[in-house]
Motif scaffolding. Sequence first.
Motif, PDB file in Angstrom:
ATOM      1  N   LEU A 168      49.217  31.369  41.615  1.00 13.37           N
ATOM      2  CA  LEU A 168      48.916  31.937  40.302  1.00 13.37           C
ATOM      3  C   LEU A 168      48.646  33.426  40.474  1.00 13.37           C
ATOM      4  CD1 LEU A 168      47.063  29.023  40.537  1.00 13.37           C
ATOM      5  CD2 LEU A 168      47.111  29.423  38.081  1.00 13.37           C
ATOM      6  N   ASP A 169      48.978  34.197  39.449  1.00 12.58           N
ATOM      7  CA  ASP A 169      48.764  35.644  39.531  1.00 12.58           C
ATOM      8  C   ASP A 169      47.880  36.114  38.400  1.00 12.58           C
ATOM      9  OD1 ASP A 169      50.583  37.184  37.295  1.00 12.58           O
ATOM     10  OD2 ASP A 169      51.460  35.267  37.871  1.00 12.58           O
ATOM     11  N   TYR A 170      47.236  37.253  38.618  1.00 10.70           N
ATOM     12  CA  TYR A 170      46.464  37.938  37.588  1.00 10.70           C
ATOM     13  C   TYR A 170      46.996  39.362  37.508  1.00 10.70           C
ATOM     14  CZ  TYR A 170      42.541  40.180  35.171  1.00 10.70           C
ATOM     15  OH  TYR A 170      41.777  40.877  34.287  1.00 10.70           O
ATOM     16  N   TYR A 171      47.543  39.712  36.347  1.00 13.68           N
ATOM     17  CA  TYR A 171      48.175  41.009  36.120  1.00 13.68           C
ATOM     18  C   TYR A 171      47.417  41.697  34.991  1.00 13.68           C
ATOM     19  CZ  TYR A 171      51.888  44.131  34.245  1.00 13.68           C
ATOM     20  OH  TYR A 171      52.615  45.196  33.758  1.00 13.68           O
ATOM     21  N   ALA A 172      46.729  42.785  35.302  1.00 12.03           N
ATOM     22  CA  ALA A 172      45.899  43.485  34.320  1.00 12.03           C
ATOM     23  C   ALA A 172      46.411  44.902  34.125  1.00 12.03           C
ATOM     24  CB  ALA A 172      44.447  43.520  34.774  1.00 12.03           C
ATOM     25  N   THR A 173      46.537  45.323  32.870  1.00 14.52           N
ATOM     26  CA  THR A 173      47.042  46.649  32.557  1.00 14.52           C
ATOM     27  C   THR A 173      46.433  47.117  31.236  1.00 14.52           C
ATOM     28  OG1 THR A 173      49.067  47.965  32.261  1.00 14.52           O
ATOM     29  CG2 THR A 173      49.059  45.734  31.344  1.00 14.52           C
ATOM     30  N   GLY A 174      46.544  48.414  30.959  1.00  9.77           N
ATOM     31  CA  GLY A 174      46.028  48.924  29.699  1.00  9.77           C
ATOM     32  C   GLY A 174      46.853  48.466  28.516  1.00  9.77           C
ATOM     33  N   LYS A 175      48.169  48.566  28.654  1.00 16.52           N
ATOM     34  CA  LYS A 175      49.093  48.112  27.612  1.00 16.52           C
ATOM     35  C   LYS A 175      50.320  47.552  28.311  1.00 16.52           C
ATOM     36  CE  LYS A 175      51.943  49.730  23.712  1.00 16.52           C
ATOM     37  NZ  LYS A 175      51.712  48.468  22.961  1.00 16.52           N
ATOM     38  N   LEU A 176      50.698  46.353  27.962  1.00 14.10           N
ATOM     39  CA  LEU A 176      51.803  45.688  28.632  1.00 14.10           C
ATOM     40  C   LEU A 176      53.119  46.419  28.392  1.00 14.10           C
ATOM     41  CD1 LEU A 176      52.900  43.297  30.268  1.00 14.10           C
ATOM     42  CD2 LEU A 176      53.156  42.060  28.104  1.00 14.10           C
ATOM     43  N   GLU A 177      53.759  46.850  29.462  1.00 12.45           N
ATOM     44  CA  GLU A 177      55.112  47.383  29.414  1.00 12.45           C
ATOM     45  C   GLU A 177      56.032  46.255  29.863  1.00 12.45           C
ATOM     46  OE1 GLU A 177      55.999  50.249  28.300  1.00 12.45           O
ATOM     47  OE2 GLU A 177      54.005  51.158  28.060  1.00 12.45           O
ATOM     48  N   VAL A 178      56.850  45.761  28.961  1.00 14.03           N
ATOM     49  CA  VAL A 178      57.608  44.539  29.218  1.00 14.03           C
ATOM     50  C   VAL A 178      58.521  44.679  30.433  1.00 14.03           C
ATOM     51  CG1 VAL A 178      59.299  42.923  28.286  1.00 14.03           C
ATOM     52  CG2 VAL A 178      57.460  43.788  26.825  1.00 14.03           C
TER      53      VAL A 178
ATOM     54  N   GLY B  49      50.265  54.087  32.887  1.00  8.19           N
ATOM     55  CA  GLY B  49      50.992  52.924  33.395  1.00  8.19           C
ATOM     56  C   GLY B  49      50.251  52.179  34.480  1.00  8.19           C
ATOM     57  N   ASP B  50      48.950  52.454  34.664  1.00 13.10           N
ATOM     58  CA  ASP B  50      48.189  51.807  35.727  1.00 13.10           C
ATOM     59  C   ASP B  50      48.085  50.299  35.496  1.00 13.10           C
ATOM     60  OD1 ASP B  50      47.773  54.190  36.991  1.00 13.10           O
ATOM     61  OD2 ASP B  50      45.686  54.420  36.340  1.00 13.10           O
ATOM     62  N   TYR B  51      48.064  49.554  36.580  1.00 15.75           N
ATOM     63  CA  TYR B  51      47.833  48.115  36.518  1.00 15.75           C
ATOM     64  C   TYR B  51      47.291  47.643  37.852  1.00 15.75           C
ATOM     65  CZ  TYR B  51      52.367  47.681  38.975  1.00 15.75           C
ATOM     66  OH  TYR B  51      53.399  47.785  39.873  1.00 15.75           O
ATOM     67  N   ASP B  52      46.811  46.435  37.890  1.00 16.86           N
ATOM     68  CA  ASP B  52      46.354  45.824  39.132  1.00 16.86           C
ATOM     69  C   ASP B  52      46.874  44.402  39.201  1.00 16.86           C
ATOM     70  OD1 ASP B  52      45.158  45.660  41.597  1.00 16.86           O
ATOM     71  OD2 ASP B  52      43.116  45.440  40.842  1.00 16.86           O
ATOM     72  N   LEU B  53      47.022  43.920  40.405  1.00 19.33           N
ATOM     73  CA  LEU B  53      47.519  42.572  40.647  1.00 19.33           C
ATOM     74  C   LEU B  53      46.582  41.837  41.603  1.00 19.33           C
ATOM     75  CD1 LEU B  53      51.346  43.130  41.341  1.00 19.33           C
ATOM     76  CD2 LEU B  53      50.320  42.125  39.292  1.00 19.33           C
ATOM     77  N   ALA B  54      46.325  40.579  41.316  1.00 18.49           N
ATOM     78  CA  ALA B  54      45.637  39.697  42.244  1.00 18.49           C
ATOM     79  C   ALA B  54      46.417  38.389  42.291  1.00 18.49           C
ATOM     80  CB  ALA B  54      44.193  39.447  41.817  1.00 18.49           C
ATOM     81  N   GLY B  55      46.340  37.722  43.412  1.00 22.76           N
ATOM     82  CA  GLY B  55      47.052  36.454  43.563  1.00 22.76           C
ATOM     83  C   GLY B  55      46.141  35.384  44.117  1.00 22.76           C
TER      84      GLY B  55
END
Length: 329
Positions: free
Chosen positions: A79-89, A125-131
């Motif tokens: 499973l992943d966790y994808y966090a961003t300010g505004k989703l860029e498809v 465009g910042d984002y972070d990912l966790a798995g």
Amino acid sequence: MARSTARPGSDAGLGGFGALFDLRAAGFHDPLLVATTDGVGTKLKIAIAVDRHQTVGIDLVAMCVNDLIVQGAEPLLFLDYYATGKLEVAAGRAIVSGIAEGCRQAGCALVGGETAELPGMYTGGDYDLAGFAVGAVERDGVLTGSDVVVGDVVLGLASTGVHSNGYSLVRRVVERAGLDYHAPAPFAPDRSLADALLTPTRIYVRSLLPPIRTGLIKALAHVTGGGLIENIPRVLPQGLGVTLDAAAWTLPPVFRWLARTGGVTPAELARTFNCGIGMVVIASQTHATDLAAQLSAAGETVTVIGRIRLATSDGPRVAITAMESTWRD
């Protein structure tokens, strides 16, 4: 993309509040579950800077499933966790495609995740990912390293580059050298610097599972943060250490460039980076040759890099010989 990762035990379907996995359908009889979590770290800053997101999902999966395999566990679901300010498809699609590719390489099912829009927490465009990965191993097949003894052989499986650790230092070196990520890499002129530094972390699962199950491997160490110096002792019994020979393998050009350009000493390299060895494998002298041949046939670049020894009370548990002479220009 998720459906493409379906495997026995899971149809990799999305949409529910949780995902089910059938351990019996996956072939397990008396399993223990093993769970890991990790992220990609500041390597993401390079992907964001050049708007290239296709491979960081592979890194995310690799950092989790390589930690499962060192305990003998087969990765089952992710499973992943994808966090961003505004989703860029477009960026989101590229990231998830990389996660699905990593799951296919590892043989685990992408069963869900969370996409969070957090305006005010992330800008631009910042984002972070966790798995998060879950695997299973039969109760009598857990790798603990408890049977490692003096004289056992240490094999190194080659990395694909920096993998996903040490990028705060990497980015600092790039910044101080005044380099452009779009320009040719100083250590790989046929590729851009971004392309070279975004090379995804190697996933070792498929090559390691067969010899784990046939008992050829005593212990494994995934070389992540802390480098060779801090990760190998995590799988050694008390009282044992290891001597590695730095002359046994070639230090990849990216690390030689980091050392020269950033003024990083060989000791700092070994404590921060994988230095070309992404996975350490420990086996008996009896099985080492056969094991190396099997891993080579499975696509790994395998080198005998050291031996297990008694640890000394006043010395390091990991000693690396010829490091100063071979890792300095």
